[in-house]
Enzyme design. Structure first.
Site, mmCIF file in Angstrom:
data_model
loop_
_atom_site.group_PDB
_atom_site.id
_atom_site.type_symbol
_atom_site.label_atom_id
_atom_site.label_comp_id
_atom_site.label_asym_id
_atom_site.label_seq_id
_atom_site.Cartn_x
_atom_site.Cartn_y
_atom_site.Cartn_z
ATOM 1 N N ALA A 14 0.844 -1.195 0.000
ATOM 2 C CA ALA A 14 0.000 0.000 0.000
ATOM 3 C C ALA A 14 0.875 1.238 0.000
ATOM 4 O O ALA A 14 2.000 1.225 0.504
ATOM 5 C CB ALA A 14 -0.923 -0.001 1.215
ATOM 6 N N ASP A 15 0.340 2.291 -0.579
ATOM 7 C CA ASP A 15 1.033 3.578 -0.530
ATOM 8 C C ASP A 15 0.010 4.693 -0.659
ATOM 9 O O ASP A 15 -1.117 4.470 -1.108
ATOM 10 C CB ASP A 15 2.089 3.703 -1.627
ATOM 11 C CG ASP A 15 3.153 4.726 -1.239
ATOM 12 O OD1 ASP A 15 4.069 4.350 -0.494
ATOM 13 O OD2 ASP A 15 3.026 5.895 -1.638
ATOM 14 N N GLN A 16 0.449 5.870 -0.252
ATOM 15 C CA GLN A 16 -0.409 7.047 -0.287
ATOM 16 C C GLN A 16 0.375 8.242 -0.793
ATOM 17 O O GLN A 16 1.543 8.406 -0.465
ATOM 18 C CB GLN A 16 -0.952 7.339 1.114
ATOM 19 C CG GLN A 16 -1.950 8.478 1.169
ATOM 20 C CD GLN A 16 -2.508 8.652 2.557
ATOM 21 O OE1 GLN A 16 -1.770 8.910 3.489
ATOM 22 N NE2 GLN A 16 -3.822 8.501 2.691
#
Length: 194
Positions: A70-72
């Site tokens: 996951a990344d943002q």
């Protein structure tokens, strides 16, 4: 398996009933972002690319396991923001976001048996109220090092709520993981009870 050192992402998954093993994926995020920006990629594509790299790297060590990357990304006025470094970095970022609307883009990618089997990207739009200098210093005093732990320098789930006039989008996406679509995928694969 969660390919992340994020305590927030891990807690989201655990609170949703998953048994989570987490391992940080050593990815040079700064270099990836620089390359992606030079290639003209959109923030959604960058968040997905980073999530994929993380999941892929950890998946190599755990065949047969579902690995979540996951990344943002935070985008405001065409500028990309990273986690601030130190109090001065948090202060600078909050000043730059003050009185403006920005987007948080969160992506999740799942690998299984060496292959990418699923992905999703979601975004939320947040409008920060104008912040006075006195308030900003009191806020930074109150949150301490937590201001360095998230892109943008705030945690909406705590005192960071005081910074905003409007928020549109999924709460889990704001925290850094499009949790509901991910749980739907995992239920479909029998990883989570349906």
């Amino acid at each position: 398996m969660l390919a992340s050192a994020s305590a927030t992402r891990r807690l989201m998954l655990e609170n949703a009933g998953l048994e989570v093993h987490a391992e940080a994926a050593a990815v040079d995020e700064e270099e990836v972002k620089h390359s992606c920006k030079a290639a003209g990629m959109k923030v959604e594509e960058v968040a997905e690319a980073l999530a994929e790299l993380k999941a892929q790297k950890i998946a190599r060590r755990y065949p047969g396991t579902y690995v979540i990357g996951a990344d943002q990304m935070l985008e405001c006025g065409g500028a990309w923001f990273d986690k601030p470094v130190g109090r001065d970095g948090a202060r600078d970022q909050l000043r730059r976001l003050s009185g403006k609307t920005h987007r948080l883009v969160s992506a999740a990618v799942v690998f299984h048996n060496g292959a990418r089997v699923w992905h999703t990207t979601d975004h939320a739009t947040l409008t920060m109220r104008p912040l006075g200098e006195d308030f900003l210093e009191r806020y930074l005093d109150a949150v301490g090092e937590k201001a360095h732990g998230s892109v943008g320098g705030y945690q909406l789930e705590g005192l960071g709520a005081q910074l905003f006039t409007n928020v549109t989008g999924d709460f889990f996406t704001i925290l850094g993981l499009p949790l509901l679509p991910l749980l739907g995928f995992l239920r479909g694969r029998g990883v989570v009870l349906a």
